[in-house]
Motif scaffolding. Structure first.
Motif, PDB file in Angstrom:
ATOM      1  N   LEU A 155      68.424  55.063   7.497  1.00 27.48           N
ATOM      2  CA  LEU A 155      67.026  54.621   7.476  1.00 27.48           C
ATOM      3  C   LEU A 155      66.512  54.381   8.895  1.00 27.48           C
ATOM      4  CD1 LEU A 155      64.774  53.701   5.436  1.00 27.48           C
ATOM      5  CD2 LEU A 155      65.478  51.402   6.026  1.00 27.48           C
ATOM      6  N   ILE A 156      67.359  53.803   9.753  1.00 31.15           N
ATOM      7  CA  ILE A 156      66.960  53.548  11.147  1.00 31.15           C
ATOM      8  C   ILE A 156      66.686  54.879  11.857  1.00 31.15           C
ATOM      9  CG2 ILE A 156      67.852  52.747  13.394  1.00 31.15           C
ATOM     10  CD1 ILE A 156      69.141  50.411  11.880  1.00 31.15           C
ATOM     11  N   ILE A 157      67.543  55.899  11.590  1.00 32.43           N
ATOM     12  CA  ILE A 157      67.319  57.233  12.177  1.00 32.43           C
ATOM     13  C   ILE A 157      65.979  57.801  11.687  1.00 32.43           C
ATOM     14  CG2 ILE A 157      68.160  59.624  12.239  1.00 32.43           C
ATOM     15  CD1 ILE A 157      71.021  58.437  11.975  1.00 32.43           C
ATOM     16  N   TYR A 158      65.719  57.626  10.378  1.00 32.58           N
ATOM     17  CA  TYR A 158      64.469  58.123   9.792  1.00 32.58           C
ATOM     18  C   TYR A 158      63.254  57.433  10.433  1.00 32.58           C
ATOM     19  CZ  TYR A 158      60.796  58.788   6.306  1.00 32.58           C
ATOM     20  OH  TYR A 158      59.615  59.083   5.687  1.00 32.58           O
ATOM     21  N   LEU A 159      63.352  56.114  10.621  1.00 27.36           N
ATOM     22  CA  LEU A 159      62.253  55.368  11.237  1.00 27.36           C
ATOM     23  C   LEU A 159      61.988  55.861  12.655  1.00 27.36           C
ATOM     24  CD1 LEU A 159      62.910  51.669  10.134  1.00 27.36           C
ATOM     25  CD2 LEU A 159      60.953  53.073   9.551  1.00 27.36           C
ATOM     26  N   TYR A 160      63.071  56.156  13.369  1.00 23.16           N
ATOM     27  CA  TYR A 160      62.890  56.637  14.744  1.00 23.16           C
ATOM     28  C   TYR A 160      62.244  58.027  14.760  1.00 23.16           C
ATOM     29  CZ  TYR A 160      63.722  57.808  19.582  1.00 23.16           C
ATOM     30  OH  TYR A 160      63.532  58.158  20.885  1.00 23.16           O
ATOM     31  N   GLY A 164      59.086  57.159  16.466  1.00 18.12           N
ATOM     32  CA  GLY A 164      59.389  57.261  17.889  1.00 18.12           C
ATOM     33  C   GLY A 164      59.715  55.933  18.542  1.00 18.12           C
ATOM     34  N   SER A 165      59.953  54.890  17.722  1.00 17.60           N
ATOM     35  CA  SER A 165      60.277  53.580  18.287  1.00 17.60           C
ATOM     36  C   SER A 165      61.131  52.800  17.308  1.00 17.60           C
ATOM     37  CB  SER A 165      58.986  52.803  18.568  1.00 17.60           C
ATOM     38  OG  SER A 165      59.312  51.471  18.888  1.00 17.60           O
ATOM     39  N   LEU A 166      61.957  51.916  17.827  1.00 15.32           N
ATOM     40  CA  LEU A 166      62.789  51.082  16.943  1.00 15.32           C
ATOM     41  C   LEU A 166      62.625  49.604  17.262  1.00 15.32           C
ATOM     42  CD1 LEU A 166      66.110  53.120  16.714  1.00 15.32           C
ATOM     43  CD2 LEU A 166      64.441  52.746  14.919  1.00 15.32           C
ATOM     44  N   PHE A 167      61.546  49.227  17.916  1.00 21.41           N
ATOM     45  CA  PHE A 167      61.353  47.815  18.254  1.00 21.41           C
ATOM     46  C   PHE A 167      60.793  47.051  17.063  1.00 21.41           C
ATOM     47  CE2 PHE A 167      61.606  49.652  22.463  1.00 21.41           C
ATOM     48  CZ  PHE A 167      62.391  48.705  23.122  1.00 21.41           C
ATOM     49  N   PHE A 168      61.164  45.780  16.977  1.00 21.56           N
ATOM     50  CA  PHE A 168      60.742  44.966  15.835  1.00 21.56           C
ATOM     51  C   PHE A 168      59.251  44.636  15.852  1.00 21.56           C
ATOM     52  CE2 PHE A 168      65.307  43.675  15.483  1.00 21.56           C
ATOM     53  CZ  PHE A 168      65.475  44.111  14.187  1.00 21.56           C
ATOM     54  N   LEU A 173      55.686  52.894   9.386  1.00 22.72           N
ATOM     55  CA  LEU A 173      55.046  53.602   8.276  1.00 22.72           C
ATOM     56  C   LEU A 173      54.972  52.713   7.028  1.00 22.72           C
ATOM     57  CD1 LEU A 173      57.576  56.142   6.790  1.00 22.72           C
ATOM     58  CD2 LEU A 173      58.242  54.143   8.060  1.00 22.72           C
ATOM     59  N   PHE A 174      53.928  52.941   6.268  1.00 20.05           N
ATOM     60  CA  PHE A 174      53.715  52.141   5.060  1.00 20.05           C
ATOM     61  C   PHE A 174      54.335  52.894   3.884  1.00 20.05           C
ATOM     62  CE2 PHE A 174      51.094  51.133   1.337  1.00 20.05           C
ATOM     63  CZ  PHE A 174      51.364  49.775   1.261  1.00 20.05           C
ATOM     64  N   SER A 175      55.360  52.335   3.283  1.00 19.18           N
ATOM     65  CA  SER A 175      56.018  53.013   2.163  1.00 19.18           C
ATOM     66  C   SER A 175      56.333  51.994   1.080  1.00 19.18           C
ATOM     67  CB  SER A 175      57.305  53.663   2.650  1.00 19.18           C
ATOM     68  OG  SER A 175      58.064  54.086   1.551  1.00 19.18           O
ATOM     69  N   PHE A 233      59.215  40.828   8.149  1.00 18.59           N
ATOM     70  CA  PHE A 233      57.943  40.716   8.862  1.00 18.59           C
ATOM     71  C   PHE A 233      57.303  42.084   9.112  1.00 18.59           C
ATOM     72  CE2 PHE A 233      59.578  36.486   9.983  1.00 18.59           C
ATOM     73  CZ  PHE A 233      58.441  35.740   9.778  1.00 18.59           C
ATOM     74  N   ILE A 234      58.131  43.130   9.116  1.00 20.52           N
ATOM     75  CA  ILE A 234      57.599  44.474   9.387  1.00 20.52           C
ATOM     76  C   ILE A 234      57.097  45.122   8.097  1.00 20.52           C
ATOM     77  CG2 ILE A 234      58.122  46.734  10.385  1.00 20.52           C
ATOM     78  CD1 ILE A 234      60.487  45.449  11.809  1.00 20.52           C
TER      79      ILE A 234
END
Length: 440
Positions: A155-160, A164-168, A173-175, A233-234
């Protein structure tokens, strides 16, 4: 600065200094006091190299350093033994890993160290554990965590790839996909652990040495709650859509695990199961997604970390003298170790959430948030609270009362043991008195 401090402590452990043991402990307490004077804010502050602190990480980092320094006092059996330096190195690595997890602002950095915390803990269990069963308990711990955290990594790879970012602090994206939510939260639910994925915890606790049990109960269970808190929070909408599933499992699990506590024959097993009951309450507070619930869950993390760790120390104190953890042999400790009875009483009382402990305040906060989330959960809370009191009374009365199996002998506690227990006990009272400024 803290990371460098820990890295420069590593060579100290491999010099054959006689007082390396005490010097290490003094260094840990010193860095804790230095850290306490940091300026913090509601949001991330003290930024440097993907690390920052805010109110959530501040308390947990202080708890990490305190528990790791107390691990050294409690592990007197290892002092001046063959592998003493390796043991200190493992404790240092664990504290460094925990500090990076609690202060990371990058998901990938947090995930890497979340996984890496397994290695020093398994070395502690395999190297200084008690019975041969420690091998299977280490495997339980390893595979549960590995199996659950692989979806989170994907999931973290997908988010990146999609953001293009992994900061909190970025907007992601809204899913509302349940699969997305499950991958995100499951690793943290296993670490907490939630009821149904908790089987690794009693096994790991019972076979671990006292230091392993302390860091498991005091800190590694808190990583799960901290991870949920950060991601909640995200992805607020997603959590609001699916929280009821984990809420239901936790509320039922809290009652069932409390009942399981009442049939245990092993002191450490009972304390381990009581940790699961408390962490289910903590999860309920987080999932209610109200201010009261989050503050209550956070306070319960701190208070449970100190209280549960203190109970494991007490269990170890009697184990060192009687060489048994069984309730049937640990009877009558009131006549065998009269001086330790008051400590057993205080920790058992605080474990069930008696005032004036921090546990009591956190349970009030969580009860309010439960009623805001679903009013009928009040009735479930009554059962959880009642059975929690039952197993705490069972733990105290069964160990302290009854006829001792060891006739014509009694034992005193060492000053070292009283120091260890009082340092566990005092923050539970002092934080409660200082909360007025925190909650304004």
């Amino acid at each position: 600065m803290m990371i460098l401090y820990f890295l420069f402590m590593i060579p100290l452990l491999f010099f054959n200094l006689i007082n390396c043991w005490y010097l290490y402990q003094f260094s840990m307490i010193l860095i804790m006091f230095m850290f306490m004077f940091n300026l913090i804010n509601y949001y991330f502050s003290s930024f440097s190299y993907f690390l920052a602190i805010d109110y959530f990480s501040y308390g947990l980092i202080i708890l990490s350093i305190l528990i790791v320094s107390l691990m050294i006092i409690s592990s007197n059996m290892i002092y001046k033994k063959l592998n003493m330096n390796l043991f200190l190195f493992m404790c240092l690595m664990l504290s460094l890993i925990l500090i990076i997890i609690f202060s990371s602002v990058n998901m990938l950095v947090m995930y890497i160290f979340f996984e890496f915390s397994l290695i020093p803990l398994m070395v502690l269990i395999f190297g200084w554990g008690y019975q041969p069963e420690r091998l299977i308990s280490g495997l339980y711990l390893f595979f549960y965590t590995l199996f659950a955290s692989l979806p989170l990594f994907l999931l973290i790879i997908y988010l990146y790839m999609s953001n293009g970012s992994l900061f909190f602090d970025c907007k992601y994206l809204f899913s509302l996909s349940f699969f997305f939510h499950f991958c995100l939260i499951f690793a943290f639910l296993v670490k907490l652990p939630m009821f149904m994925v908790h089987f690794w915890l009693p096994k790991a606790h019972v076979q671990a040495p006292v230091s392993g049990s302390m860091i498991l109960a005091g800190l590694l269970l808190k990583i799960g709650g901290y991870g949920i808190l950060r991601f909640m929070f995200i992805f607020e909408n997603m959590f609001m859509s699916y929280n009821y599933i984990w809420y239901s499992l936790s509320i039922i699990g809290g009652i069932l695990v409390s009942l399981i506590c009442l049939i245990q024959g092993d002191v450490k097993c009972l304390i381990a199961y009581s940790s699961i009951a408390h962490m289910s309450l903590c999860l309920i507070g987080l999932l209610s997604m109200s201010k009261w619930g989050v503050i209550g869950a956070y306070l319960m993390m701190i208070s449970h970390g100190l209280c549960s760790s203190g109970l494991f120390c007490l269990a170890n104190i009697s184990y060192e003298r009687l060489s048994s953890r069984s309730f049937f042999l640990n009877k009558g400790l009131l006549t065998f170790m009269p001086s330790m009875c008051s400590m057993w009483f205080l920790f058992s009382s605080f474990n069930m959430g008696c005032p004036p402990s921090l546990n009591f305040l956190s349970e009030i906060f969580i009860l309010n948030s439960m009623m805001m989330f679903w009013f009928n959960s009040l009735y479930y809370f009554v059962f959880i609270s009642f059975f929690s009191a039952c197993f705490s009374v069972y733990l105290f009365s069964y160990t302290q009362h009854g006829s001792s199996n060891f006739l014509y002998s009694y034992s005193l506690g060492y000053i070292r043991e009283y120091l260890l227990l009082i340092v566990h006990l005092l923050p539970l009272l002092i934080i409660l008195l200082g909360l007025n400024s925190f909650l304004i």
